[in-house]
Every structure is written in C-alpha cells, then in structure tokens.
Write a protein that holds these residues in place. Structure first.
Motif, PDB file in Angstrom:
ATOM      1  N   ILE A  81       0.835  -1.204   0.000  1.00 13.74           N
ATOM      2  CA  ILE A  81       0.000   0.000   0.000  1.00 13.74           C
ATOM      3  C   ILE A  81       0.871   1.255   0.000  1.00 13.74           C
ATOM      4  O   ILE A  81       0.604   2.219  -0.727  1.00 13.74           O
ATOM      5  CB  ILE A  81      -0.969  -0.022   1.207  1.00 13.74           C
ATOM      6  CG1 ILE A  81      -2.013  -1.130   0.990  1.00 13.74           C
ATOM      7  CG2 ILE A  81      -1.645   1.335   1.403  1.00 13.74           C
ATOM      8  CD1 ILE A  81      -2.990  -1.299   2.122  1.00 13.74           C
ATOM      9  N   SER A  85       0.875   3.818  -3.100  1.00 13.83           N
ATOM     10  CA  SER A  85       0.338   5.164  -2.903  1.00 13.83           C
ATOM     11  C   SER A  85       1.419   6.221  -3.078  1.00 13.83           C
ATOM     12  O   SER A  85       1.117   7.341  -3.490  1.00 13.83           O
ATOM     13  CB  SER A  85      -0.372   5.303  -1.549  1.00 13.83           C
ATOM     14  OG  SER A  85       0.370   4.730  -0.543  1.00 13.83           O
ATOM     15  N   LEU A  88       1.408   6.783  -6.763  1.00 10.18           N
ATOM     16  CA  LEU A  88       0.241   7.575  -7.161  1.00 10.18           C
ATOM     17  C   LEU A  88       0.412   9.046  -6.785  1.00 10.18           C
ATOM     18  O   LEU A  88       0.072   9.944  -7.554  1.00 10.18           O
ATOM     19  CB  LEU A  88      -1.024   7.027  -6.485  1.00 10.18           C
ATOM     20  CG  LEU A  88      -1.553   5.694  -7.007  1.00 10.18           C
ATOM     21  CD1 LEU A  88      -2.727   5.232  -6.163  1.00 10.18           C
ATOM     22  CD2 LEU A  88      -1.986   5.842  -8.461  1.00 10.18           C
ATOM     23  N   THR A  89       0.960   9.268  -5.580  1.00 10.06           N
ATOM     24  CA  THR A  89       1.167  10.646  -5.135  1.00 10.06           C
ATOM     25  C   THR A  89       2.136  11.365  -6.067  1.00 10.06           C
ATOM     26  O   THR A  89       1.943  12.531  -6.411  1.00 10.06           O
ATOM     27  CB  THR A  89       1.711  10.662  -3.692  1.00 10.06           C
ATOM     28  OG1 THR A  89       0.960   9.742  -2.914  1.00 10.06           O
ATOM     29  CG2 THR A  89       1.589  12.034  -3.079  1.00 10.06           C
ATOM     30  N   ASN A 160      -9.795  -0.716  -0.150  1.00  9.17           N
ATOM     31  CA  ASN A 160      -8.421  -0.228  -0.272  1.00  9.17           C
ATOM     32  C   ASN A 160      -8.335   1.005  -1.166  1.00  9.17           C
ATOM     33  O   ASN A 160      -7.466   1.845  -0.988  1.00  9.17           O
ATOM     34  CB  ASN A 160      -7.518  -1.331  -0.830  1.00  9.17           C
ATOM     35  CG  ASN A 160      -7.101  -2.302   0.259  1.00  9.17           C
ATOM     36  OD1 ASN A 160      -7.470  -2.138   1.419  1.00  9.17           O
ATOM     37  ND2 ASN A 160      -6.330  -3.302  -0.112  1.00  9.17           N
ATOM     38  N   THR A 161      -9.237   1.103  -2.136  1.00 10.17           N
ATOM     39  CA  THR A 161      -9.239   2.286  -3.009  1.00 10.17           C
ATOM     40  C   THR A 161      -9.385   3.558  -2.188  1.00 10.17           C
ATOM     41  O   THR A 161      -8.683   4.548  -2.407  1.00 10.17           O
ATOM     42  CB  THR A 161     -10.421   2.199  -4.003  1.00 10.17           C
ATOM     43  OG1 THR A 161     -10.453   0.894  -4.539  1.00 10.17           O
ATOM     44  CG2 THR A 161     -10.289   3.216  -5.099  1.00 10.17           C
ATOM     45  N   TYR A 164      -6.154   4.442  -0.591  1.00 14.25           N
ATOM     46  CA  TYR A 164      -5.242   5.113  -1.518  1.00 14.25           C
ATOM     47  C   TYR A 164      -5.635   6.579  -1.699  1.00 14.25           C
ATOM     48  O   TYR A 164      -4.796   7.472  -1.665  1.00 14.25           O
ATOM     49  CB  TYR A 164      -5.232   4.405  -2.881  1.00 14.25           C
ATOM     50  CG  TYR A 164      -4.508   3.083  -2.852  1.00 14.25           C
ATOM     51  CD1 TYR A 164      -3.193   3.017  -2.400  1.00 14.25           C
ATOM     52  CD2 TYR A 164      -5.122   1.914  -3.265  1.00 14.25           C
ATOM     53  CE1 TYR A 164      -2.519   1.809  -2.357  1.00 14.25           C
ATOM     54  CE2 TYR A 164      -4.457   0.701  -3.230  1.00 14.25           C
ATOM     55  CZ  TYR A 164      -3.157   0.650  -2.779  1.00 14.25           C
ATOM     56  OH  TYR A 164      -2.489  -0.530  -2.738  1.00 14.25           O
ATOM     57  N   VAL A 168      -3.056   9.530  -0.713  1.00 15.62           N
ATOM     58  CA  VAL A 168      -2.605  10.459  -1.754  1.00 15.62           C
ATOM     59  C   VAL A 168      -3.019  11.882  -1.395  1.00 15.62           C
ATOM     60  O   VAL A 168      -2.223  12.821  -1.447  1.00 15.62           O
ATOM     61  CB  VAL A 168      -3.185  10.064  -3.136  1.00 15.62           C
ATOM     62  CG1 VAL A 168      -2.914  11.157  -4.158  1.00 15.62           C
ATOM     63  CG2 VAL A 168      -2.583   8.749  -3.604  1.00 15.62           C
TER      64      VAL A 168
END
Lengths: 293, 361
Positions: A81, A85, A88-89, A160-161, A164, A168
């Motif tokens: 995770i 993440s 993604l960030t 979990n979405t 995230y 983020v």
C-alpha cells in the motif's frame, strides 16, 4: 566551544525524540505481559543490575512474530500500500509542482499558499470529510449518477481504493513541495539549450527537466512512503475490515490483546523496516547538499 | 472506529492538561446519557463537567492500564471491570460520600458482585442484553411474514444471512461478545475458555463473513434508523434508540430489538473511579448525582437501557419499564447468560480468530 554547542543541538534532539522513546519501546518488547498497571513485568531494573538482565534476556516476543503468518502478511500488505500510494502521489504531485514552477513569478506565492492551506484544518477532519464524499450516498456517487456516468452507486468507502485516495490526498503537499523546490531552482536556459539543439518539448522534459528534479522526487517519495507505511488513521477511517495494515495489527496487539510486549516488538520491527529507506533518504540529502557546495 | 479515534485524540489532549481541581472528567460510552443531565450536574454542584465518549471497552481498558488517563469517572463493562480491578486500576468507593447508594437494586447488585465482589469499586449504571436489531418491514419482505425474528439464524445461518446481505448486515466489533454468541448457538458453553471450543465458532463465522457488511459497535444505530441496514447484532438500548429515531423521522422504518430465543448475553456497565483520578471527591459527587432516582430515571428514559437503581423505577416511563426488551420478564431473564474475563493466552486466541474472520488473514 561554540562548535560543540552547535553540534550538540541536533544530537540532543535525536536523543530526546528518537533514542529515548526507542529504548523505552525496545525495553517493553523484551518484557513479559502481566495483569498490572502498566500491563507488563519489566525485564530490567537497576536494582538487579545489568547481568541479571542479560541472563534473563530472551527475544521470545520477536520469535513469536515469526510463528504466525499474520505479521509478515501485514508488513507486506502495508509495504504494498505504501509503495503504490507513493507512486500515485508522485503521479499526481509532479504535474502540480511542474505547473507551479512554470507559473508566472507573481502567482507562485499564491499557488504555494494553496498547497499549504489544507494544513490549517485538522488532518482528522479532512480524512473524515472523505467519508462524506466516497460513501454510497456520498457526493461523488451523486455527481456520477446525476451525470449518468453510472447507474448504480460505486462502493469505494471501506475498500483499499479509499485508503489510496486518503493517503494520496493527505500526503500530496509533502510530494509537491520538494519537487517544486527542485524545479524552481532549475536554470531555464538549459531547456532552451536542449530545444535549440533539436529536442522536442517532451524530450527536453524527459532528458533535462526530470533528471534535474530527481532529488526532489526522491525526497518527496520518502516523505510520503515513510509515514504511509505505518499509517493507522487513514485505513481505520476509510478502509474496510479487509484492509490489513501493520498499524492496525499494532492497535489490536495493544488494545485487544493488552499485550504491550508483542505490540512493542511489532513496532521495533516496523522501525527496522523503515531504517533502510530512512538511511537512503539521508544519503540522498547529503549528496545533494555536497553537490550544491 | 471514528469515535475511538476522536476520543483517543481527545484523551491524549486531556491527559496533558488534567489535574485542575474543580473539574470532573467523565469518560462514558457514546449515546449513553440524557445530555441535559450534564448541565444539571454542573448547576447543582458548581463543578465543571468534562464529558468524553468511547465506543469500545478495549480503548478504555488500555487507558486504564496505562494510567494517567486524567479521568475521574469511567464506565467499563463487567468482565473488563473485573480485570482492571485485579490490575489495580480503580480505587474503592467511599460509601460515606454516596448517600444515594440506598437507591440501588439488590437484584442487580447481586449479579454485579460476580465482577466486583461486594461492589466495593463500582456502581451499576446500566445493564442490558446483546441481541438483534431489525428493520422489521424489510426482513419480513425478504424472509416471509412468519419468520422468527428473535432467532440467531438471522445472523449465523449462511442461507438466511445471504438473503439479507444486500439489505445490510452489521456485527458488533466486539469479539468477547460475538464468540460467546456463536458458542451459545452451537449449544456449547458460551463462557468456555477452552481454545478448542472457542475454535468451533470460526467456521460458523467464516461461513457468514461474506454476507456481513461491517463490524462496528456504534454505526448500526444510525444505519438501522435510516433504513440503510436490515439486521444488526447490537446492544438492547442502542437498537431501541434507533427505533425511536426512526419513529421521530417518520421515515416508515420500523426497528425492533429482540433478545435471542437461543439465549442472550447479559452485560453490566459499571461506573468506577480510577486509582489516579485527579478529583476523586468530584467523582463521588458525580456518582451520587447519577444514583439519584430522578436523574437515573431520566437517563434510562432517554437511552432505553435498564438501570440498577430500584428507586428510579417509579419515575420510568411506561414504554421503558413496561418493555420486556428493556426490563425482561422472569422467563427471558432466565435465558440470559453472563461471561467471565479471558486470561491473556485465551484472549490472544480470541483476538487472532477475530482478525482472521475480519480480514481473512
């Protein structure tokens, strides 16, 4: 003399805020659980002396962690995770930092302000408000249904979405600021030179701008990755029962099992996992500082 | 969970600034008092009351075991109280400061003495059972008019729970209540401390797990009231509060509470004073205030839980004292069981089983 004082300050800081708490936690991790207040029997007391302590020393709580798959699964799941993440960030944060650095000079303080502004509200409340956005009857689903993009509400909250999204959102400024700092210092004539020499705009970005902002990217990534790994608040508010993170396991050891020694062992292992990226981060910072000199 | 976080944060902030003499700090369960009583207490005593809430015994217990919580009055349930007394977390009550103690109900005191021998450390605040809360209309629509509403089948029989899943099934996030319930369902001793017997509850829970929307100990109140969920394992008064909120909202949702026909857990929430309470004198004043017949009746009338105060019964409203879901009749009372605290090894088995059920790991 003055030099010594100057050196002493950061070390005192480290001693008071890192080493002392760590020694306390490490000591608890070596003790045995008991029905008392606090609920453990210290393995070490000054009366018995250090030899008595060493004789009694065992790492049974650490050994225990290896006997149950729960712990390494939770560490792995947290790692996954945190890595995902962080990525993604970066994906979201880099364009924002880039846009800020390319914005007209007089806009920049305002843009900077906008990035920092969310910190004026409590972190807890900001994560909370995502519940209102992501829930079944939340704003996001309402807008999507109203525009006709979807016909049945999406289940995002308690998955979990949502975790995230929360990570983020929360850590985005930590990614933007170091990248912005790196891009801001970038010498614009380098890009002009690259374009004069036949680079397309994308090539100029990829071959010149991005490598020069590398230190900012690395710093930002560590600033996101390290706290995300041990994150507890975001998964417990936005995540579901299935979200397995080490912060949650730590909570259960501490609160449900009342087993402070095992909880401390979990925390010490988490720290060991973090030491590697922290050392890498430090080295990166150092190299950057040297390069600037 | 959100409440836990809020109160944890509040608690940490509190601990830092505690020890001002003329304040009384009370840490009670969420949705558990008529808030006008808090003002009344301040007016009567001139003390400043700081009232924080939690929704899990575990959070309270960790504060008590860590010490220095800064609270003067806390409200653990029976088994947790017992363990915390053994750990030395509470001080004995000074009966001379509690003239209203005569109002207490000996029937309940006899039962709470199981956790607190002689009732030396605590007074009963509320008691109740852990049963089932339902959206009656929806459940009947799905399972048929003649469904038996007070059966554990609605929570534990996979074929039944599967049908209810889309409508929303909630469980308490309280392993020490869920495991005994499953054991009772299986015809085992609900208070068994034998890991092999406890393990028998796992396949039952695993079979219904895919159909359970959430494990949470307070969200189901609003969920039931709004009609968002159909069935919840819940605490008696909390479900009845949901029933009341639904009635007030006139949203057409009919909520009902039942103790299980198979037998329900009976629990007691006890008020006690931490050994390191900054203001034990004010804490006694608060306990005495709560034991006043009128005040205790006001609290029960508001939260729909039965209390351990005999004198308050004449002031209770008919829909409280007359409701067998709150004040059970003899037959139901007979059907209620109690549990005792797990030792650390067994507790670990239960927590591990719980994690496995919830997260699949």
């Amino acid at each position: 003399m003055r030099r010594w004082v100057l050196i002493a300050v950061p070390y005192l800081w480290l001693l008071a805020l890192f080493l002392v708490p760590f020694v306390i936690v490490f000591k608890i991790s070596l003790s045995d659980v008991a029905l008392a207040r606090p609920p453990y029997i210290p393995q070490f007391s000054w009366d018995d002396g250090i030899w008595a302590f060493l004789r009694e020393l065992d790492f049974e709580n650490y050994i225990f962690l290896t006997t149950d798959s729960l712990y390494w699964k939770a560490y792995l799941s947290s790692l996954k995770i945190a890595v995902f993440s962080t990525f993604l960030t970066l994906l979201v944060g880099y364009p924002i930092a880039y846009g800020m650095a390319r914005a007209p000079e007089e806009w920049r303080p305002t843009l900077m302000m906008l990035v920092i502004l969310p910190f004026w509200t409590s972190f807890l409340i900001r994560v909370y408000s995502w519940m209102g956005i992501l829930s079944q009857e939340g704003y996001l689903n309402q807008i999507l249904m109203w525009t006709g993009i979807i016909s049945t509400p999406l289940t995002i909250l308690n998955t979990n979405t949502a975790v995230y999204v929360g990570i983020v959102y929360t850590y985005l400024p930590f990614m933007i600021l170091p990248i912005y700092a790196a891009l801001d210092r970038l010498d614009g004539s380098l890009i002009e030179a690259a374009e004069d020499l036949g680079c397309s705009r994308f090539q100029a970005f990829w071959l010149v701008t991005f490598p020069l902002s590398r230190n900012g990217v690395i710093a930002g990534s560590f600033l996101v990755f390290i706290p995300a790994l041990g994150e507890f608040v975001i998964p417990s508010i936005l995540g579901g029962s299935k979200t397995l993170m080490i912060g949650k396991v730590l909570w259960e050891e501490f609160f449900s099992n009342r087993d402070w020694p095992v909880a401390s062992a979990v925390a010490v292992v988490l720290l060991l996992i973090l030491v590697v990226p922290i050392v890498l981060f430090q080295r990166n910072q150092q190299r950057q500082a040297e390069a600037e000199q | 969970m959100k409440k836990i976080l809020f109160t944890t944060v509040a608690g940490v902030a509190l601990a830092a600034t505690s020890a001002m003499a003329e304040e009384v700090r009370v840490y009670n369960w969420s949705d558990y008092i008529d808030e006008s009583l808090l003002e009344k207490f301040e007016q009567e005593t001139g003390l400043e009351l700081i009232y924080d809430v939690f929704d899990s015994n575990e959070v309270l217990e960790t504060k008590m075991l860590a010490g220095g919580s800064g609270y003067d009055v806390v409200v653990p349930s029976g088994t947790f109280l017992q363990r915390q007394i053994m750990a030395g977390a509470f001080q004995k009550l000074d009966q001379s400061k509690l003239p209203n103690a005569g109002n207490l109900w000996d029937v309940i005191e006899a039962r709470t003495a199981q956790y607190d021998p002689g009732n030396e450390y605590s007074i009963n605040y509320m008691w109740g059972s852990t049963g089932i809360g339902l959206n009656v209309g929806k459940v009947k629509e799905i399972l048929g008019e003649d469904v038996q509403l007070n059966s554990m089948d609605l929570l534990l029989k996979p074929e039944v729970v599967e049908k209810l899943a889309d409508c929303g099934v909630y469980f308490l996030d309280a392993p020490t209540e869920v495991v005994p319930m499953v054991l009772q369902y299986l015809g085992e001793d609900p208070d068994s401390h034998d890991p092999d017997v406890i393990a028998k509850s796992e396949p039952v829970l695993a079979a219904v797990r895919p159909h359970i929307q959430k494990f949470h100990s307070s969200e189901y109140i609003n969920g039931l009231a709004n009609g968002d969920i159909c069935v919840a394992m819940g605490w008696s008064g909390d479900v009845l509060q949901a029933r009341d909120r639904a009635a007030e909202a006139e949203n057409g949702v009919e909520v009902a509470y039942y103790a299980f026909a198979e037998g329900s857990l009976m629990w007691f929430d006890q008020m006690a004073i931490p050994v390191d309470a900054p203001n034990p004198d004010g804490a006694h004043k608060f306990l005495n205030f709560i034991m006043d017949a009128n005040n205790m009746a006001a609290a029960s009338n508001y939260v729909y839980f039965a209390n351990g105060n005999l004198a308050s019964q004449q002031h209770l409203e008919e829909d409280v004292i007359g409701d067998p879901a709150i004040y059970p009749d003899e037959a139901t009372l007979e059907n209620l069981y109690t549990t005792t605290p797990y030792d650390p090894k067994v507790q670990r088995v239960v927590t591990r089983l719980w994690t496995k059920i919830k997260s699949g790991t």
